[in-house]
Design an enzyme around this catalytic site. Sequence first.
Site, PDB file in Angstrom:
ATOM      1  N   HIS A  20       4.494   1.898  -7.866  1.00  0.00           N
ATOM      2  CA  HIS A  20       3.696   0.847  -7.866  1.00  0.00           C
ATOM      3  C   HIS A  20       2.562   1.083  -9.109  1.00  0.00           C
ATOM      4  O   HIS A  20       2.427  -0.198  -9.666  1.00  0.00           O
ATOM      5  CB  HIS A  20       2.698   0.846  -6.669  1.00  0.00           C
ATOM      6  CG  HIS A  20       3.411   0.746  -5.296  1.00  0.00           C
ATOM      7  ND1 HIS A  20       3.528   2.004  -4.380  1.00  0.00           N
ATOM      8  CD2 HIS A  20       4.083  -0.103  -4.910  1.00  0.00           C
ATOM      9  CE1 HIS A  20       4.432   1.654  -3.491  1.00  0.00           C
ATOM     10  NE2 HIS A  20       4.669   0.338  -3.631  1.00  0.00           N
ATOM     11  N   GLY A  79       0.737  -1.105  -0.018  1.00  0.00           N
ATOM     12  CA  GLY A  79      -0.121   0.061   0.003  1.00  0.00           C
ATOM     13  C   GLY A  79       0.871   1.195   0.085  1.00  0.00           C
ATOM     14  O   GLY A  79       1.943   1.165  -0.458  1.00  0.00           O
ATOM     15  N   GLU A 111       3.753   6.456  -7.900  1.00  0.00           N
ATOM     16  CA  GLU A 111       3.744   6.067  -9.409  1.00  0.00           C
ATOM     17  C   GLU A 111       4.561   4.880  -9.608  1.00  0.00           C
ATOM     18  O   GLU A 111       4.260   4.391 -10.703  1.00  0.00           O
ATOM     19  CB  GLU A 111       4.406   7.342 -10.181  1.00  0.00           C
ATOM     20  CG  GLU A 111       4.508   6.936 -11.689  1.00  0.00           C
ATOM     21  CD  GLU A 111       3.209   7.052 -12.342  1.00  0.00           C
ATOM     22  OE1 GLU A 111       3.172   6.194 -13.203  1.00  0.00           O
ATOM     23  OE2 GLU A 111       2.069   7.388 -11.653  1.00  0.00           O
ATOM     24  N   LEU A 137       0.656   3.794  -2.004  1.00  0.00           N
ATOM     25  CA  LEU A 137       0.954   3.720  -3.399  1.00  0.00           C
ATOM     26  C   LEU A 137       1.517   4.694  -4.213  1.00  0.00           C
ATOM     27  O   LEU A 137       0.999   5.979  -3.634  1.00  0.00           O
ATOM     28  CB  LEU A 137      -0.191   3.042  -4.290  1.00  0.00           C
ATOM     29  CG  LEU A 137      -0.668   1.769  -3.696  1.00  0.00           C
ATOM     30  CD1 LEU A 137      -1.576   0.980  -4.873  1.00  0.00           C
ATOM     31  CD2 LEU A 137       0.246   0.607  -3.794  1.00  0.00           C
ATOM     32  N   ARG A 141       8.562   5.695   1.561  1.00  0.00           N
ATOM     33  CA  ARG A 141       9.231   6.255   2.625  1.00  0.00           C
ATOM     34  C   ARG A 141       9.633   7.732   2.509  1.00  0.00           C
ATOM     35  O   ARG A 141       9.828   8.581   3.407  1.00  0.00           O
ATOM     36  CB  ARG A 141      10.500   5.445   3.068  1.00  0.00           C
ATOM     37  CG  ARG A 141      10.365   4.153   3.605  1.00  0.00           C
ATOM     38  CD  ARG A 141      11.152   3.247   3.864  1.00  0.00           C
ATOM     39  NE  ARG A 141      10.841   2.076   4.218  1.00  0.00           N
ATOM     40  CZ  ARG A 141      10.670   1.456   5.418  1.00  0.00           C
ATOM     41  NH1 ARG A 141      10.528   2.336   6.276  1.00  0.00           N
ATOM     42  NH2 ARG A 141      10.649  -0.028   5.407  1.00  0.00           N
TER      43      ARG A 141
END
Length: 277
Positions: A38, A32, A36, A34, A188
């Site tokens: 992903h 999750g 770009e 998310l 992150r």
Amino acid sequence: MTQIIRTVADLRALVRGWKAAGDVVGVVPTMGALHEGHLSLARAAKADCARVIVTIFVNPKQFNNPDDLTKYPRTEAADADLLRPLGVDVIFAPSPDEVYPTGFATAVTMAGVAQPLEGALRPGHFDGVATVVAKLFGMTMADRGYFGQKDWQQLQVVKRLVRDLNIPVWVVGCETIREADGLAMSSRNAQLSIAGRAIAPALFVAMTRAAAALRAGDATALATCQTEVLAAGFERVEYIELRDASSLDPAEGLDRPLRLLAAAWLQGVRLIDNIPL
């Protein structure tokens, strides 16, 4: 229309119908939050497969630090809004109890490619990754699995997993998606302040210079790279190393595919990156 499914039984009932119709099924495993990167994996899966499942599951077994697990962003509603326009068929978002029910007592233990670098610094991490990926492949019954190259060691671990356990899934590694300034996209990154975000691209810049220097035969390139990263404002460098691209053994020459990999801390955020040599 994108469905959100939370149980293995419901997911398998749907996938069995797809398989009966001859559809190729792709899966994009995520935790999750998310971005770009992903979404690029979901697009790649859509281009290759008749049906696409994106999994959203924050896997507790791959976190060494309980605080890191607690802090990991959970943004399912926003993630679903990003995926719907892509035509993803299913978001599989199981609970921890669905993935690891009471009495769960099995784990995949990885050696070899899982041992150096991230494996040495985060004991048990790749065992957790391998266990959940094996489960997600079994749950989704996918034909193809899509993973980003930003987590290069993880990609090699998954490739070894399916090879060693004869899991009938073709693993597809997709290019790292970067911001305009070169920073590898990561969930992150959002934890950085404005000032930290301005510093973060220095890791990729220094690695790019080091790769060019290594190609030119500069034996001091890795040490110089570390110095540049620290001078830019990173607090600590865990590693900057040149490794065999597939086995992740230490590089012994430039006559094979190699990967320059790095991990460094900035404002309490651990950033990783890698580039080919």
